[in-house]
Design a protein around this motif. Structure first.
Motif, PDB file in Angstrom:
ATOM      1  N   ALA A  45       1.477  -2.816 -16.135  1.00  0.00           N
ATOM      2  CA  ALA A  45       0.216  -2.539 -15.452  1.00  0.00           C
ATOM      3  C   ALA A  45      -0.174  -1.073 -15.605  1.00  0.00           C
ATOM      4  CB  ALA A  45       0.337  -2.898 -13.977  1.00  0.00           C
ATOM      5  N   ILE A  59       3.753  -0.236  -9.059  1.00  0.00           N
ATOM      6  CA  ILE A  59       3.240  -1.232  -9.995  1.00  0.00           C
ATOM      7  C   ILE A  59       4.223  -1.362 -11.154  1.00  0.00           C
ATOM      8  CG2 ILE A  59       0.809  -0.797  -9.435  1.00  0.00           C
ATOM      9  CD1 ILE A  59       0.573   0.902 -11.940  1.00  0.00           C
ATOM     10  N   SER A  60       4.031  -2.384 -11.984  1.00  0.00           N
ATOM     11  CA  SER A  60       4.916  -2.560 -13.126  1.00  0.00           C
ATOM     12  C   SER A  60       4.535  -1.583 -14.242  1.00  0.00           C
ATOM     13  CB  SER A  60       4.823  -3.990 -13.664  1.00  0.00           C
ATOM     14  OG  SER A  60       3.567  -4.204 -14.281  1.00  0.00           O
ATOM     15  N   ALA A  73      -0.644 -11.491 -12.547  1.00  0.00           N
ATOM     16  CA  ALA A  73       0.191 -11.104 -11.409  1.00  0.00           C
ATOM     17  C   ALA A  73       1.661 -11.353 -11.708  1.00  0.00           C
ATOM     18  CB  ALA A  73      -0.248 -11.873 -10.164  1.00  0.00           C
ATOM     19  N   ARG A 129       3.117  -8.139  -9.992  1.00  0.00           N
ATOM     20  CA  ARG A 129       2.252  -7.702  -8.893  1.00  0.00           C
ATOM     21  C   ARG A 129       2.335  -8.611  -7.675  1.00  0.00           C
ATOM     22  NH1 ARG A 129      -1.842  -4.316  -9.333  1.00  0.00           N
ATOM     23  NH2 ARG A 129      -1.390  -4.284  -7.100  1.00  0.00           N
ATOM     24  N   TRP A 142       2.885  -8.956 -14.729  1.00  0.00           N
ATOM     25  CA  TRP A 142       2.950  -7.540 -14.387  1.00  0.00           C
ATOM     26  C   TRP A 142       3.722  -7.253 -13.108  1.00  0.00           C
ATOM     27  CZ3 TRP A 142      -2.935  -6.196 -15.408  1.00  0.00           C
ATOM     28  CH2 TRP A 142      -3.174  -6.302 -16.783  1.00  0.00           C
ATOM     29  N   LEU A 146      -1.667 -12.185  -6.091  1.00  0.00           N
ATOM     30  CA  LEU A 146      -2.995 -11.569  -6.087  1.00  0.00           C
ATOM     31  C   LEU A 146      -4.037 -12.640  -5.761  1.00  0.00           C
ATOM     32  CD1 LEU A 146      -2.850  -9.302  -9.288  1.00  0.00           C
ATOM     33  CD2 LEU A 146      -2.367  -8.673  -6.916  1.00  0.00           C
ATOM     34  N   ARG A 162      -2.822  -2.780  -2.943  1.00  0.00           N
ATOM     35  CA  ARG A 162      -1.424  -3.111  -2.662  1.00  0.00           C
ATOM     36  C   ARG A 162      -1.290  -4.407  -1.872  1.00  0.00           C
ATOM     37  NH1 ARG A 162       2.688   0.628  -3.271  1.00  0.00           N
ATOM     38  NH2 ARG A 162       2.082   2.654  -4.104  1.00  0.00           N
TER      39      ARG A 162
END
Length: 332
Positions: A313, A309-310, A210, A215, A213, A218, A253
């Motif tokens: 990812a 997202i990255s 997480a 995110r 990347w 998570l 998401r």
């Protein structure tokens, strides 16, 4: 000068300080042995199934040793072609073979003053085992194509998932080399024998991916975490990390990693079923990725931003879901 960190008696805290996630009692004895062996100038052999974390343990041996401030050089023995193994380990002189256009130090020399980690040492070619044995005995190496010996000061840690005594009896591994490597032995249990460590490791890897990347936060659903804790993990920690990487890339998401985002094996399902919900979801996700790449004209950074997202990812998903090559940019 040693940079050995403090070694707390509490094995759970000790593993934590070394960056190893461990809470099950089966990891206590490996830690006790680590504390006994690491400070001594002896060769250490790490035993355990493939993917059980032997390289992490090798790094711990290095960190707690007097040479902890020196280099840590790891070599995955099976990944080195047999024809190049001698040059890789011991180096070569210019002109020693076709393509040797300069002198090159081997891994023994690179690791001098530190630790050389030989992962899956049981795969060392039988023809080169005498030379490895001599290097361990004499602390000297001779580059391919040279006649002089070079002194090296190296701590050797090796690892294997094979039964080396049986291999020695069968003539596939030198018995004297086995004894030289196994002065001190530490055995790691398979992940299936480590109780709740699987769930702890899964959360650890999820937090790391997480962060890497981009995110955000998570989390596993309760059902997903229960499946992780109950699965046998035949591929051990390596399989678990791969499964968590996939789940992190597929997370919703809102940051939830649900059961459907875990690999089929973990969910107790066959690998492929044409009419399965999993395959329909995979096809849907492929379509989303393909459409995003098409809209961005093949620009992965832009496609990642559009998807929220990255880029890392996105690249992972493209590879994992086997989405085809990047489409060409649209012409204006």
């Amino acid at each position: 000068m040693s940079t050995t960190p403090p070694t707390p008696r509490d094995w759970r805290e000790g593993w934590r300080r070394l960056g190893v996630v461990a809470d099950d009692v089966s990891m206590e004895e490996p830690y006790r042995r680590l504390l006994r062996f690491a400070p001594q100038p002896v060769n250490v052999l790490l035993l355990g199934p493939s993917g059980s974390g032997k390289e992490a343990l090798a790094r711990a041996v290095h960190a707690l040793s007097p040479c902890g401030g020196g280099p840590f050089v790891a070599v995955n023995v099976p990944a080195v072609p047999g024809s190049l193994f001698e040059s890789e380990l011991f180096g070569h002189a210019r002109g020693a073979f076709t393509g040797a256009d300069r002198d090159r130090a081997g891994l023994f020399e690179e690791a001098s003053g530190g630790t050389l980690f030989l992962d899956e040492v049981g795969d060392v070619p039988l023809s080169l085992q005498p030379k490895l044995l001599r290097a361990l005995q004499d602390r000297e190496v001779r580059r391919l194509g040279e006649s002089r010996q070079r002194r090296v000061d190296v701590r050797v840690v090796s690892a294997t998932s094979r039964d080396l005594p049986t291999a020695a009896e069968a003539g596939r591994f030198r018995e004297d080399l086995y004894y030289r490597l196994s002065v001190a032995v530490i055995r790691l249990p398979p992940l299936a024998d480590r109780g709740r460590d699987a769930a702890m490791l899964a959360r650890h890897f999820l937090e790391r991916y997480a962060s890497d990347w981009g995110r955000g936060r998570l989390r596993f659903s309760e059902d997903a975490l229960s499946l992780i804790a109950g699965y046998g993990w035949p591929g051990n920690v390596r399989e678990l990390e791969n499964a968590v990487a996939q789940a992190a890339a597929l997370a919703d998401r809102d940051g939830t990693v649900a059961v459907g985002m875990l690999p089929d094996a973990v969910r107790g399902r066959p690998g492929r079923c044409a009419s399965s919900w999993r395959d329909r979801m995979t096809a849907h996700r492929r379509g989303i990725l393909t459409e995003a790449l098409s809209r961005s004209g093949g620009n992965r950074s832009q496609a990642a931003r559009d998807l929220g997202i990255s880029r890392q990812a996105l690249c992972y998903l493209l590879k994992r879901l086997e989405v085809g090559g990047t489409p060409p940019r649209r012409r204006p």
